[in-house]
Design a protein around this motif. Structure first.
Motif, mmCIF file in Angstrom:
data_model
loop_
_atom_site.group_PDB
_atom_site.id
_atom_site.type_symbol
_atom_site.label_atom_id
_atom_site.label_comp_id
_atom_site.label_asym_id
_atom_site.label_seq_id
_atom_site.Cartn_x
_atom_site.Cartn_y
_atom_site.Cartn_z
ATOM 1 N N TYR A 38 21.325 -53.113 9.378
ATOM 2 C CA TYR A 38 19.844 -53.871 8.822
ATOM 3 C C TYR A 38 19.857 -55.322 8.371
ATOM 4 O O TYR A 38 21.237 -55.614 7.388
ATOM 5 C CB TYR A 38 19.188 -52.979 8.084
ATOM 6 C CG TYR A 38 18.946 -52.165 8.743
ATOM 7 C CD1 TYR A 38 17.897 -51.341 10.098
ATOM 8 C CD2 TYR A 38 19.799 -50.770 7.557
ATOM 9 C CE1 TYR A 38 17.339 -49.936 10.139
ATOM 10 C CE2 TYR A 38 19.323 -49.655 8.547
ATOM 11 C CZ TYR A 38 18.974 -49.207 9.756
ATOM 12 O OH TYR A 38 18.279 -48.071 10.068
ATOM 13 N N SER A 79 18.197 -58.490 6.980
ATOM 14 C CA SER A 79 16.744 -59.648 7.138
ATOM 15 C C SER A 79 17.411 -60.625 5.748
ATOM 16 O O SER A 79 17.995 -60.181 5.231
ATOM 17 C CB SER A 79 15.676 -58.400 6.901
ATOM 18 O OG SER A 79 15.079 -59.228 6.074
ATOM 19 N N HIS A 114 17.331 -56.681 14.034
ATOM 20 C CA HIS A 114 17.170 -58.087 12.626
ATOM 21 C C HIS A 114 15.688 -58.213 12.509
ATOM 22 O O HIS A 114 14.580 -57.043 12.961
ATOM 23 C CB HIS A 114 17.717 -58.960 13.998
ATOM 24 C CG HIS A 114 17.422 -60.855 13.245
ATOM 25 N ND1 HIS A 114 17.554 -61.966 13.849
ATOM 26 C CD2 HIS A 114 17.259 -61.164 11.717
ATOM 27 C CE1 HIS A 114 17.467 -63.398 13.106
ATOM 28 N NE2 HIS A 114 17.246 -62.957 12.328
ATOM 29 N N GLU A 115 15.175 -58.781 11.474
ATOM 30 C CA GLU A 115 14.081 -59.219 11.431
ATOM 31 C C GLU A 115 13.581 -57.437 10.410
ATOM 32 O O GLU A 115 12.784 -56.772 10.730
ATOM 33 C CB GLU A 115 12.487 -59.118 11.962
ATOM 34 C CG GLU A 115 13.044 -60.770 12.739
ATOM 35 C CD GLU A 115 12.104 -60.761 13.538
ATOM 36 O OE1 GLU A 115 10.953 -62.187 13.041
ATOM 37 O OE2 GLU A 115 12.068 -60.247 14.293
ATOM 38 N N ALA A 116 14.457 -57.227 9.784
ATOM 39 C CA ALA A 116 14.615 -55.380 9.379
ATOM 40 C C ALA A 116 13.182 -54.504 8.162
ATOM 41 O O ALA A 116 13.058 -54.146 8.645
ATOM 42 C CB ALA A 116 16.047 -54.858 8.521
ATOM 43 N N HIS A 117 12.766 -55.605 7.817
ATOM 44 C CA HIS A 117 12.209 -55.601 6.347
ATOM 45 C C HIS A 117 10.780 -55.088 6.988
ATOM 46 O O HIS A 117 9.928 -54.168 7.051
ATOM 47 C CB HIS A 117 11.274 -57.214 5.761
ATOM 48 C CG HIS A 117 11.258 -58.269 7.268
ATOM 49 N ND1 HIS A 117 12.631 -58.383 7.249
ATOM 50 C CD2 HIS A 117 10.003 -58.607 6.767
ATOM 51 C CE1 HIS A 117 11.620 -59.848 7.844
ATOM 52 N NE2 HIS A 117 10.140 -59.964 7.808
ATOM 53 N N LYS A 118 10.496 -56.064 8.494
ATOM 54 C CA LYS A 118 9.444 -54.765 9.777
ATOM 55 C C LYS A 118 10.105 -53.855 10.096
ATOM 56 O O LYS A 118 8.821 -53.405 10.921
ATOM 57 C CB LYS A 118 9.210 -55.988 11.092
ATOM 58 C CG LYS A 118 8.382 -57.799 9.905
ATOM 59 C CD LYS A 118 8.352 -58.559 10.217
ATOM 60 C CE LYS A 118 7.447 -59.887 10.665
ATOM 61 N NZ LYS A 118 7.137 -60.535 11.085
ATOM 62 N N TYR A 119 10.764 -53.186 10.133
ATOM 63 C CA TYR A 119 11.351 -52.304 10.679
ATOM 64 C C TYR A 119 10.690 -50.801 10.624
ATOM 65 O O TYR A 119 10.195 -50.444 11.650
ATOM 66 C CB TYR A 119 12.921 -52.188 11.230
ATOM 67 C CG TYR A 119 13.507 -50.673 11.707
ATOM 68 C CD1 TYR A 119 13.439 -51.312 13.361
ATOM 69 C CD2 TYR A 119 14.321 -49.778 11.515
ATOM 70 C CE1 TYR A 119 14.230 -50.167 14.167
ATOM 71 C CE2 TYR A 119 14.936 -49.032 12.243
ATOM 72 C CZ TYR A 119 14.858 -49.357 13.863
ATOM 73 O OH TYR A 119 15.504 -48.522 14.461
ATOM 74 N N HIS A 127 11.248 -53.875 18.248
ATOM 75 C CA HIS A 127 11.157 -52.377 16.916
ATOM 76 C C HIS A 127 10.526 -51.708 17.718
ATOM 77 O O HIS A 127 10.408 -50.558 17.598
ATOM 78 C CB HIS A 127 10.927 -52.953 15.541
ATOM 79 C CG HIS A 127 11.677 -54.488 15.186
ATOM 80 N ND1 HIS A 127 12.508 -53.731 15.823
ATOM 81 C CD2 HIS A 127 10.862 -55.014 13.922
ATOM 82 C CE1 HIS A 127 13.657 -54.768 14.370
ATOM 83 N NE2 HIS A 127 12.420 -54.965 13.751
ATOM 84 N N THR A 138 14.023 -56.442 17.318
ATOM 85 C CA THR A 138 13.807 -57.878 17.066
ATOM 86 C C THR A 138 12.665 -57.605 16.117
ATOM 87 O O THR A 138 11.856 -56.546 17.051
ATOM 88 C CB THR A 138 13.464 -59.447 17.519
ATOM 89 O OG1 THR A 138 13.037 -59.192 18.899
ATOM 90 C CG2 THR A 138 15.495 -59.502 17.750
ATOM 91 N N THR A 193 15.141 -60.575 3.441
ATOM 92 C CA THR A 193 13.826 -60.064 2.275
ATOM 93 C C THR A 193 13.843 -58.898 2.313
ATOM 94 O O THR A 193 13.312 -57.532 2.095
ATOM 95 C CB THR A 193 12.875 -60.571 2.832
ATOM 96 O OG1 THR A 193 12.258 -59.920 4.108
ATOM 97 C CG2 THR A 193 12.371 -61.893 2.305
ATOM 98 N N LEU A 194 15.248 -58.186 2.079
ATOM 99 C CA LEU A 194 15.321 -56.791 1.940
ATOM 100 C C LEU A 194 15.964 -56.274 0.803
ATOM 101 O O LEU A 194 15.655 -55.057 0.542
ATOM 102 C CB LEU A 194 16.927 -56.098 3.161
ATOM 103 C CG LEU A 194 16.976 -56.303 4.779
ATOM 104 C CD1 LEU A 194 18.428 -55.187 4.726
ATOM 105 C CD2 LEU A 194 15.539 -55.593 5.050
#
Length: 478
Positions: free
Chosen positions: A378, A380, A173-178, A146, A24, A382-383
Protein backbone atom coordinates in the motif's frame (compact mmCIF):
# COMPACT_ATOMS: atom_id res chain seq x y z
CA UNK A 1 8.82 10.52 -10.44
CA UNK A 2 6.85 8.88 -7.66
CA UNK A 3 5.39 6.17 -9.88
CA UNK A 4 8.88 4.98 -10.89
CA UNK A 5 9.57 4.17 -7.22
CA UNK A 6 7.18 1.20 -7.46
CA UNK A 7 7.31 0.51 -11.22
CA UNK A 8 10.98 -0.45 -11.11
CA UNK A 9 10.49 -3.04 -8.31
CA UNK A 10 7.32 -4.21 -10.12
CA UNK A 11 9.37 -4.85 -13.27
CA UNK A 12 11.94 -6.75 -11.21
CA UNK A 13 9.20 -8.92 -9.66
CA UNK A 14 7.70 -9.62 -13.10
CA UNK A 15 11.11 -10.65 -14.43
CA UNK A 16 11.33 -13.14 -11.55
CA UNK A 17 8.10 -14.76 -12.77
CA UNK A 18 5.64 -13.08 -10.41
CA UNK A 19 2.54 -11.51 -11.92
CA UNK A 20 2.06 -7.95 -10.66
CA UNK A 21 -1.24 -6.03 -10.42
CA UNK A 22 -1.00 -2.25 -9.94
CA UNK A 23 -4.20 -0.57 -8.72
CA UNK A 24 -4.94 3.17 -8.75
CA UNK A 25 -7.86 5.23 -7.50
CA UNK A 26 -8.31 7.32 -10.64
CA UNK A 27 -8.47 6.36 -14.29
CA UNK A 28 -6.26 9.36 -15.11
CA UNK A 29 -3.37 7.82 -13.16
CA UNK A 30 -4.12 4.45 -14.73
CA UNK A 31 -3.80 6.08 -18.15
CA UNK A 32 -0.55 7.79 -17.12
CA UNK A 33 1.00 4.48 -16.08
CA UNK A 34 -0.19 2.64 -19.19
CA UNK A 35 0.34 5.28 -21.87
CA UNK A 36 3.36 7.20 -20.50
CA UNK A 37 5.34 5.76 -17.59
CA UNK A 38 5.60 2.10 -18.60
CA UNK A 39 6.26 2.89 -22.30
CA UNK A 40 8.96 5.38 -21.22
CA UNK A 41 10.67 2.75 -19.06
CA UNK A 42 10.29 0.21 -21.89
CA UNK A 43 12.27 2.60 -24.14
CA UNK A 44 15.14 2.57 -21.62
CA UNK A 45 15.19 -1.04 -20.40
CA UNK A 46 13.55 -4.46 -20.96
CA UNK A 47 10.01 -4.47 -19.51
CA UNK A 48 7.83 -7.62 -19.36
CA UNK A 49 4.47 -7.53 -21.14
CA UNK A 50 2.13 -5.00 -19.53
CA UNK A 51 -1.54 -4.18 -20.08
CA UNK A 52 -4.44 -2.21 -18.68
CA UNK A 53 -7.75 -3.71 -17.60
CA UNK A 54 -11.00 -1.78 -17.08
CA UNK A 55 -14.52 -2.72 -16.07
CA UNK A 56 -16.73 -3.84 -18.96
CA UNK A 57 -18.77 -0.63 -18.82
CA UNK A 58 -15.71 1.22 -20.17
CA UNK A 59 -15.66 -0.71 -23.47
CA UNK A 60 -17.94 -0.05 -26.43
CA UNK A 61 -19.83 -3.03 -27.87
CA UNK A 62 -20.22 -2.96 -31.65
CA UNK A 63 -23.05 -5.52 -31.57
CA UNK A 64 -25.12 -3.37 -29.22
CA UNK A 65 -24.58 -0.32 -31.40
CA UNK A 66 -25.59 -2.25 -34.52
CA UNK A 67 -28.78 -3.47 -32.84
CA UNK A 68 -29.85 -0.20 -31.22
CA UNK A 69 -28.45 2.81 -33.08
CA UNK A 70 -30.33 4.30 -36.02
CA UNK A 71 -29.75 7.49 -38.01
CA UNK A 72 -26.81 8.34 -40.26
CA UNK A 73 -25.26 10.98 -37.97
CA UNK A 74 -25.15 8.69 -34.93
CA UNK A 75 -23.97 5.71 -36.98
CA UNK A 76 -21.13 7.82 -38.43
CA UNK A 77 -20.12 8.96 -34.92
CA UNK A 78 -19.95 5.39 -33.64
CA UNK A 79 -18.11 4.21 -36.77
CA UNK A 80 -15.48 6.90 -36.16
CA UNK A 81 -15.15 5.74 -32.56
CA UNK A 82 -14.70 2.04 -33.44
CA UNK A 83 -12.32 2.81 -36.32
CA UNK A 84 -10.03 5.15 -34.37
CA UNK A 85 -10.08 4.06 -30.70
CA UNK A 86 -7.86 1.24 -29.49
CA UNK A 87 -9.67 -1.47 -27.50
CA UNK A 88 -12.90 0.56 -27.99
CA UNK A 89 -12.52 2.30 -24.63
CA UNK A 90 -14.98 5.20 -24.38
CA UNK A 91 -12.59 7.29 -22.30
CA UNK A 92 -9.74 6.94 -24.82
CA UNK A 93 -11.67 8.51 -27.72
CA UNK A 94 -10.29 11.79 -29.05
CA UNK A 95 -12.05 14.98 -28.01
CA UNK A 96 -13.40 15.42 -31.55
CA UNK A 97 -14.96 11.93 -31.56
CA UNK A 98 -16.27 12.23 -27.99
CA UNK A 99 -18.16 15.42 -28.81
CA UNK A 100 -20.06 13.66 -31.59
CA UNK A 101 -21.04 10.61 -29.54
CA UNK A 102 -24.53 10.78 -27.95
CA UNK A 103 -24.62 11.38 -24.19
CA UNK A 104 -26.16 7.94 -23.63
CA UNK A 105 -23.41 6.09 -25.51
CA UNK A 106 -22.51 4.31 -22.25
CA UNK A 107 -25.61 2.09 -22.56
CA UNK A 108 -23.90 0.42 -25.52
CA UNK A 109 -21.04 -0.85 -23.37
CA UNK A 110 -20.01 -4.49 -23.03
CA UNK A 111 -22.17 -6.35 -20.50
CA UNK A 112 -22.45 -10.05 -21.28
CA UNK A 113 -20.02 -10.71 -24.14
CA UNK A 114 -21.35 -13.46 -26.41
CA UNK A 115 -17.91 -14.22 -27.86
CA UNK A 116 -18.01 -16.47 -30.93
CA UNK A 117 -21.78 -15.92 -31.30
CA UNK A 118 -21.21 -12.25 -32.16
CA UNK A 119 -21.03 -11.01 -35.75
CA UNK A 120 -18.18 -8.67 -34.77
CA UNK A 121 -16.06 -11.15 -32.84
CA UNK A 122 -13.10 -11.00 -35.25
CA UNK A 123 -12.91 -7.20 -35.09
CA UNK A 124 -13.30 -7.28 -31.32
CA UNK A 125 -10.46 -9.78 -30.98
CA UNK A 126 -8.27 -7.56 -33.11
CA UNK A 127 -9.03 -4.13 -31.67
CA UNK A 128 -11.86 -4.23 -29.11
CA UNK A 129 -12.77 -5.56 -25.67
CA UNK A 130 -11.66 -9.12 -26.46
CA UNK A 131 -8.27 -7.80 -27.60
CA UNK A 132 -7.92 -5.92 -24.31
CA UNK A 133 -8.95 -9.00 -22.34
CA UNK A 134 -6.42 -11.18 -24.18
CA UNK A 135 -3.68 -8.62 -23.50
CA UNK A 136 -4.55 -8.45 -19.80
CA UNK A 137 -4.61 -12.26 -19.50
CA UNK A 138 -1.14 -12.43 -21.06
CA UNK A 139 0.40 -9.47 -19.21
CA UNK A 140 2.94 -9.91 -16.43
CA UNK A 141 2.20 -6.35 -15.21
CA UNK A 142 -1.48 -5.42 -15.14
CA UNK A 143 -2.69 -1.87 -14.43
CA UNK A 144 -6.22 -1.66 -12.96
CA UNK A 145 -8.22 0.61 -10.64
CA UNK A 146 -9.51 0.08 -7.10
CA UNK A 147 -13.09 -0.39 -8.31
CA UNK A 148 -12.06 -3.37 -10.43
CA UNK A 149 -10.18 -4.95 -7.51
CA UNK A 150 -13.36 -4.42 -5.46
CA UNK A 151 -15.37 -6.17 -8.17
CA UNK A 152 -12.84 -9.01 -8.02
CA UNK A 153 -13.33 -9.30 -4.26
CA UNK A 154 -17.13 -9.38 -4.65
CA UNK A 155 -17.28 -11.81 -7.60
CA UNK A 156 -14.64 -14.02 -6.00
CA UNK A 157 -16.63 -14.26 -2.77
CA UNK A 158 -19.98 -14.88 -4.49
CA UNK A 159 -19.06 -17.00 -7.52
CA UNK A 160 -15.42 -18.08 -6.99
CA UNK A 161 -14.40 -16.37 -10.24
CA UNK A 162 -11.02 -14.65 -10.62
CA UNK A 163 -11.72 -11.66 -12.88
CA UNK A 164 -8.12 -10.45 -12.51
CA UNK A 165 -6.64 -13.93 -12.89
CA UNK A 166 -3.88 -15.15 -10.60
CA UNK A 167 -1.27 -12.69 -9.33
CA UNK A 168 1.40 -12.75 -6.65
CA UNK A 169 2.03 -9.05 -6.03
CA UNK A 170 -0.54 -6.26 -5.60
CA UNK A 171 0.66 -2.63 -5.56
CA UNK A 172 -2.04 -0.23 -4.36
CA UNK A 173 -1.26 3.39 -5.28
CA UNK A 174 -3.45 6.12 -3.73
CA UNK A 175 -4.15 3.54 -1.04
CA UNK A 176 -5.99 6.03 1.19
CA UNK A 177 -8.97 5.62 -1.20
CA UNK A 178 -8.72 1.83 -1.37
CA UNK A 179 -10.88 0.72 1.62
CA UNK A 180 -13.76 2.95 0.49
CA UNK A 181 -13.56 1.59 -3.08
CA UNK A 182 -13.72 -1.99 -1.78
CA UNK A 183 -16.61 -1.04 0.52
CA UNK A 184 -18.50 0.51 -2.42
CA UNK A 185 -17.97 -2.61 -4.53
CA UNK A 186 -19.44 -4.80 -1.77
CA UNK A 187 -22.40 -2.45 -1.21
CA UNK A 188 -25.69 -3.57 -2.73
CA UNK A 189 -28.71 -1.36 -3.41
CA UNK A 190 -32.16 -2.92 -3.85
CA UNK A 191 -34.81 -0.44 -5.09
CA UNK A 192 -38.25 -0.93 -3.54
CA UNK A 193 -39.91 -0.81 -6.96
CA UNK A 194 -37.47 -3.20 -8.65
CA UNK A 195 -39.96 -5.98 -9.40
CA UNK A 196 -42.78 -3.60 -10.36
CA UNK A 197 -40.52 -1.98 -12.96
CA UNK A 198 -39.17 -5.37 -14.08
CA UNK A 199 -42.70 -6.66 -14.77
CA UNK A 200 -43.68 -3.57 -16.78
CA UNK A 201 -40.45 -3.53 -18.78
CA UNK A 202 -40.60 -7.23 -19.58
CA UNK A 203 -44.23 -7.03 -20.70
CA UNK A 204 -43.29 -4.25 -23.13
CA UNK A 205 -40.53 -6.46 -24.53
CA UNK A 206 -42.92 -9.42 -24.80
CA UNK A 207 -45.40 -7.25 -26.73
CA UNK A 208 -42.73 -6.17 -29.22
CA UNK A 209 -41.54 -9.77 -29.52
CA UNK A 210 -45.06 -11.11 -30.29
CA UNK A 211 -45.53 -8.55 -33.05
CA UNK A 212 -42.21 -9.38 -34.71
CA UNK A 213 -43.00 -11.38 -37.88
CA UNK A 214 -39.44 -12.75 -38.16
CA UNK A 215 -40.15 -14.84 -35.04
CA UNK A 216 -42.39 -17.08 -37.16
CA UNK A 217 -39.34 -18.45 -38.99
CA UNK A 218 -38.02 -20.09 -35.82
CA UNK A 219 -41.10 -20.21 -33.59
CA UNK A 220 -40.46 -23.82 -32.52
CA UNK A 221 -37.11 -22.89 -30.95
CA UNK A 222 -38.33 -19.82 -29.06
CA UNK A 223 -41.90 -20.87 -28.30
CA UNK A 224 -41.14 -21.53 -24.65
CA UNK A 225 -39.46 -18.25 -23.76
CA UNK A 226 -41.48 -17.18 -20.69
CA UNK A 227 -44.26 -14.71 -21.38
CA UNK A 228 -43.83 -13.41 -17.83
CA UNK A 229 -40.98 -13.44 -15.35
CA UNK A 230 -40.99 -16.62 -13.19
CA UNK A 231 -42.30 -16.58 -9.61
CA UNK A 232 -43.08 -12.85 -9.75
CA UNK A 233 -46.00 -12.77 -7.24
CA UNK A 234 -44.00 -14.75 -4.66
CA UNK A 235 -40.86 -12.69 -5.27
CA UNK A 236 -42.73 -9.40 -4.93
CA UNK A 237 -44.36 -10.50 -1.66
CA UNK A 238 -41.07 -11.79 -0.22
CA UNK A 239 -39.27 -8.61 -1.30
CA UNK A 240 -41.86 -6.41 0.48
CA UNK A 241 -41.62 -8.57 3.61
CA UNK A 242 -37.85 -8.15 3.60
CA UNK A 243 -38.17 -4.35 3.34
CA UNK A 244 -40.58 -4.27 6.27
CA UNK A 245 -38.31 -6.53 8.32
CA UNK A 246 -35.22 -4.36 7.71
CA UNK A 247 -37.13 -1.12 8.39
CA UNK A 248 -38.21 -2.60 11.74
CA UNK A 249 -34.96 -4.30 12.82
CA UNK A 250 -32.11 -2.78 10.72
CA UNK A 251 -30.98 -6.34 10.04
CA UNK A 252 -31.62 -9.30 7.76
CA UNK A 253 -33.70 -12.11 9.23
CA UNK A 254 -36.10 -14.85 8.18
CA UNK A 255 -37.78 -12.67 5.53
CA UNK A 256 -34.43 -11.98 3.86
CA UNK A 257 -33.49 -15.67 3.87
CA UNK A 258 -36.86 -16.50 2.29
CA UNK A 259 -36.36 -13.92 -0.45
CA UNK A 260 -32.82 -15.14 -1.18
CA UNK A 261 -34.10 -18.71 -1.60
CA UNK A 262 -36.87 -17.56 -3.95
CA UNK A 263 -34.43 -15.48 -5.99
CA UNK A 264 -32.20 -18.52 -6.45
CA UNK A 265 -35.20 -20.64 -7.45
CA UNK A 266 -36.31 -17.99 -9.97
CA UNK A 267 -32.94 -18.17 -11.70
CA UNK A 268 -33.22 -21.96 -11.95
CA UNK A 269 -36.81 -21.74 -13.23
CA UNK A 270 -35.77 -19.20 -15.85
CA UNK A 271 -33.10 -21.57 -17.12
CA UNK A 272 -35.62 -24.44 -17.23
CA UNK A 273 -38.29 -22.38 -19.01
CA UNK A 274 -35.82 -21.38 -21.72
CA UNK A 275 -34.24 -24.81 -22.05
CA UNK A 276 -35.97 -25.33 -25.41
CA UNK A 277 -33.38 -22.97 -26.87
CA UNK A 278 -30.66 -25.35 -25.70
CA UNK A 279 -27.15 -24.03 -26.26
CA UNK A 280 -28.18 -20.85 -28.06
CA UNK A 281 -29.94 -19.30 -25.08
CA UNK A 282 -27.59 -20.67 -22.45
CA UNK A 283 -24.48 -19.55 -24.33
CA UNK A 284 -25.97 -16.06 -24.61
CA UNK A 285 -26.94 -15.99 -20.93
CA UNK A 286 -23.70 -17.15 -19.39
CA UNK A 287 -21.19 -16.88 -22.24
CA UNK A 288 -19.50 -20.21 -21.60
CA UNK A 289 -17.77 -22.23 -24.30
CA UNK A 290 -19.13 -25.58 -23.08
CA UNK A 291 -22.60 -24.65 -24.40
CA UNK A 292 -21.45 -24.30 -28.00
CA UNK A 293 -22.62 -26.96 -30.43
CA UNK A 294 -24.62 -27.75 -33.54
CA UNK A 295 -27.82 -26.08 -32.31
CA UNK A 296 -25.93 -22.87 -31.67
CA UNK A 297 -24.80 -22.57 -35.28
CA UNK A 298 -28.33 -23.25 -36.56
CA UNK A 299 -30.38 -21.09 -34.20
CA UNK A 300 -28.12 -18.16 -33.37
CA UNK A 301 -27.98 -16.44 -36.80
CA UNK A 302 -31.78 -16.61 -37.10
CA UNK A 303 -32.24 -15.33 -33.56
CA UNK A 304 -30.04 -12.34 -34.28
CA UNK A 305 -32.42 -11.28 -37.06
CA UNK A 306 -35.04 -10.47 -34.42
CA UNK A 307 -34.14 -7.29 -32.53
CA UNK A 308 -37.08 -7.76 -30.07
CA UNK A 309 -35.86 -11.27 -29.28
CA UNK A 310 -32.31 -10.02 -28.72
CA UNK A 311 -33.69 -7.31 -26.44
CA UNK A 312 -35.59 -9.92 -24.42
CA UNK A 313 -32.54 -12.14 -24.05
CA UNK A 314 -30.39 -9.17 -23.03
CA UNK A 315 -32.96 -8.12 -20.44
CA UNK A 316 -33.31 -11.65 -19.07
CA UNK A 317 -29.54 -11.93 -18.64
CA UNK A 318 -29.45 -8.60 -16.76
CA UNK A 319 -32.45 -9.63 -14.63
CA UNK A 320 -30.76 -12.91 -13.68
CA UNK A 321 -27.60 -11.01 -12.71
CA UNK A 322 -29.63 -8.67 -10.47
CA UNK A 323 -31.33 -11.57 -8.68
CA UNK A 324 -27.94 -13.17 -8.12
CA UNK A 325 -26.54 -9.88 -6.79
CA UNK A 326 -29.45 -9.47 -4.35
CA UNK A 327 -29.17 -13.02 -3.05
CA UNK A 328 -25.37 -12.69 -2.89
CA UNK A 329 -25.57 -9.47 -0.86
CA UNK A 330 -27.85 -11.14 1.68
CA UNK A 331 -25.48 -14.09 1.84
CA UNK A 332 -22.39 -11.88 2.37
CA UNK A 333 -24.13 -9.82 5.05
CA UNK A 334 -25.51 -12.76 7.02
CA UNK A 335 -22.21 -14.61 7.08
CA UNK A 336 -20.59 -11.70 8.95
CA UNK A 337 -23.56 -9.83 10.40
CA UNK A 338 -21.90 -7.37 12.75
CA UNK A 339 -19.65 -6.05 9.98
CA UNK A 340 -22.52 -4.87 7.75
CA UNK A 341 -25.07 -2.10 8.04
CA UNK A 342 -28.45 -3.03 6.55
CA UNK A 343 -30.98 -0.24 6.29
CA UNK A 344 -33.82 1.22 4.22
CA UNK A 345 -32.99 4.68 2.86
CA UNK A 346 -35.44 7.16 1.33
CA UNK A 347 -34.25 9.74 -1.16
CA UNK A 348 -36.79 12.41 -0.14
CA UNK A 349 -38.96 11.84 -3.21
CA UNK A 350 -40.86 8.86 -1.87
CA UNK A 351 -38.40 6.37 -3.41
CA UNK A 352 -36.80 3.92 -0.99
CA UNK A 353 -33.88 1.53 -1.38
CA UNK A 354 -32.52 -1.22 0.82
CA UNK A 355 -28.77 -0.75 1.26
CA UNK A 356 -26.34 -3.43 2.41
CA UNK A 357 -23.15 -1.58 3.38
CA UNK A 358 -20.05 -3.33 4.77
CA UNK A 359 -18.40 -1.56 7.70
CA UNK A 360 -15.22 -3.61 7.87
CA UNK A 361 -13.66 -4.94 4.64
CA UNK A 362 -10.40 -6.08 6.24
CA UNK A 363 -11.40 -9.72 6.69
CA UNK A 364 -12.79 -9.89 3.17
CA UNK A 365 -9.55 -8.47 1.72
CA UNK A 366 -7.38 -10.90 3.67
CA UNK A 367 -9.44 -13.87 2.40
CA UNK A 368 -9.09 -12.48 -1.13
CA UNK A 369 -5.29 -12.28 -0.81
CA UNK A 370 -4.92 -15.64 0.91
CA UNK A 371 -6.91 -17.45 -1.76
CA UNK A 372 -4.52 -16.09 -4.41
CA UNK A 373 -1.39 -16.29 -2.25
CA UNK A 374 -0.83 -12.60 -3.11
CA UNK A 375 1.11 -9.98 -1.14
CA UNK A 376 -0.33 -6.43 -1.08
CA UNK A 377 1.78 -3.25 -0.91
CA UNK A 378 0.00 0.00 0.00
CA UNK A 379 1.39 3.38 -1.09
CA UNK A 380 0.07 6.87 -0.40
CA UNK A 381 1.13 10.27 0.94
CA UNK A 382 -1.74 10.24 3.45
CA UNK A 383 -1.84 6.85 5.19
CA UNK A 384 -0.61 7.96 8.60
CA UNK A 385 -2.80 9.25 11.43
CA UNK A 386 -0.93 10.76 14.39
CA UNK A 387 2.34 9.41 12.94
CA UNK A 388 0.99 5.87 12.89
CA UNK A 389 -0.17 3.42 10.20
CA UNK A 390 -2.39 1.62 12.70
CA UNK A 391 -5.71 3.11 11.52
CA UNK A 392 -5.15 2.20 7.85
CA UNK A 393 -3.75 -1.24 8.73
CA UNK A 394 -6.92 -2.00 10.66
CA UNK A 395 -9.09 -0.93 7.70
CA UNK A 396 -7.39 -3.39 5.33
CA UNK A 397 -7.01 -6.18 7.91
CA UNK A 398 -3.21 -5.97 8.03
CA UNK A 399 -1.28 -6.93 11.18
CA UNK A 400 1.43 -4.37 11.86
CA UNK A 401 4.78 -6.07 12.36
CA UNK A 402 8.31 -4.69 12.49
CA UNK A 403 9.59 -3.90 9.03
CA UNK A 404 6.17 -4.05 7.37
CA UNK A 405 5.81 -0.26 7.11
CA UNK A 406 8.04 2.54 5.85
CA UNK A 407 7.63 6.30 6.11
CA UNK A 408 9.74 8.27 3.63
CA UNK A 409 9.12 11.65 5.24
CA UNK A 410 9.42 15.00 3.48
CA UNK A 411 12.31 17.48 3.14
CA UNK A 412 9.76 20.32 3.26
CA UNK A 413 9.91 22.43 6.42
CA UNK A 414 6.32 23.57 6.80
CA UNK A 415 7.00 25.91 9.74
CA UNK A 416 9.63 27.84 7.80
CA UNK A 417 8.39 27.49 4.22
CA UNK A 418 4.61 27.82 4.48
CA UNK A 419 1.97 30.13 5.89
CA UNK A 420 -1.62 29.22 6.66
CA UNK A 421 -4.15 31.99 6.11
CA UNK A 422 -7.82 31.33 6.89
CA UNK A 423 -10.10 34.33 6.17
CA UNK A 424 -12.99 34.46 8.62
CA UNK A 425 -14.89 37.32 6.98
CA UNK A 426 -16.12 35.50 3.84
CA UNK A 427 -19.83 34.68 3.52
CA UNK A 428 -20.94 31.03 3.46
CA UNK A 429 -20.64 29.20 0.09
CA UNK A 430 -24.44 28.95 0.09
CA UNK A 431 -24.58 32.75 -0.41
CA UNK A 432 -24.21 32.19 -4.15
CA UNK A 433 -23.09 35.26 -6.13
CA UNK A 434 -22.14 37.13 -2.96
CA UNK A 435 -19.76 34.34 -1.99
CA UNK A 436 -18.22 34.22 -5.48
CA UNK A 437 -17.71 38.00 -5.47
CA UNK A 438 -15.98 37.78 -2.08
CA UNK A 439 -13.71 34.98 -3.32
CA UNK A 440 -12.75 37.13 -6.33
CA UNK A 441 -11.81 40.04 -4.05
CA UNK A 442 -9.79 37.79 -1.72
CA UNK A 443 -7.97 36.02 -4.55
CA UNK A 444 -7.19 39.32 -6.28
CA UNK A 445 -5.58 40.76 -3.13
CA UNK A 446 -3.53 37.61 -2.48
CA UNK A 447 -2.44 37.26 -6.11
CA UNK A 448 -1.34 40.89 -6.30
CA UNK A 449 0.66 40.49 -3.07
CA UNK A 450 2.36 37.35 -4.43
CA UNK A 451 2.91 38.67 -7.98
CA UNK A 452 0.53 36.17 -9.54
CA UNK A 453 2.11 32.99 -8.16
CA UNK A 454 -0.73 30.73 -7.03
CA UNK A 455 -2.44 27.40 -7.47
CA UNK A 456 -6.18 27.77 -6.85
CA UNK A 457 -8.42 24.73 -6.38
CA UNK A 458 -12.17 24.65 -7.08
CA UNK A 459 -14.87 22.07 -6.48
CA UNK A 460 -16.73 22.87 -9.73
CA UNK A 461 -16.03 24.25 -13.19
CA UNK A 462 -18.84 26.74 -12.70
CA UNK A 463 -17.07 28.36 -9.72
CA UNK A 464 -13.70 28.22 -11.48
CA UNK A 465 -15.05 30.05 -14.54
CA UNK A 466 -16.88 32.59 -12.38
CA UNK A 467 -13.73 33.53 -10.44
CA UNK A 468 -11.68 33.63 -13.65
CA UNK A 469 -14.19 36.03 -15.21
CA UNK A 470 -14.28 38.16 -12.03
CA UNK A 471 -10.49 38.52 -11.94
CA UNK A 472 -10.42 39.55 -15.60
CA UNK A 473 -13.08 42.22 -14.95
CA UNK A 474 -10.88 43.65 -12.20
CA UNK A 475 -8.02 44.04 -14.66
CA UNK A 476 -5.86 41.27 -13.21
CA UNK A 477 -2.43 41.88 -14.84
CA UNK A 478 -0.72 38.49 -14.61
Amino acid sequence: RKSFAYLLPAIEQAERGNRVVISTAMKSLQQQLYFKDLPYLASKMPVPAFARHLGKANYGCKRKVALNVYGRAQEDAYDAFFDNTNHWVWGDATEEISKKLPEDHWKHSVAYCSGDRCDYVDECRERGYLAAKAASDFAKILVVNHALVGAGVRVGAQHDIKILGDFQVLIVHEAHKYPEAIRNALTCQMPAAFFDKAVNQYQELVGAFRSDMSVLTFSREVGHIPQQLPNIPLLQAAYRNMFREVARTDAYGDAAYAFARLAGAAVIDLDAACDVLHVAFRSFLVGRDEYQGEMCTKVWPEMRNSIPLMSMLTYLSEYVAKLQDFAGAIDLATKDRIKYVVTVIENGQGVSELHTIPIDVGDRLQKFYEKRNAVPHYLSATLMVNDSFEHFAEEVGHDLITGSTFFAGSPFDYKKQAWCYAPSHLPEPTAGDAYTAAVVEECYALLMANEGHAFILFTSYKELNAVDAGLRRKGYPY
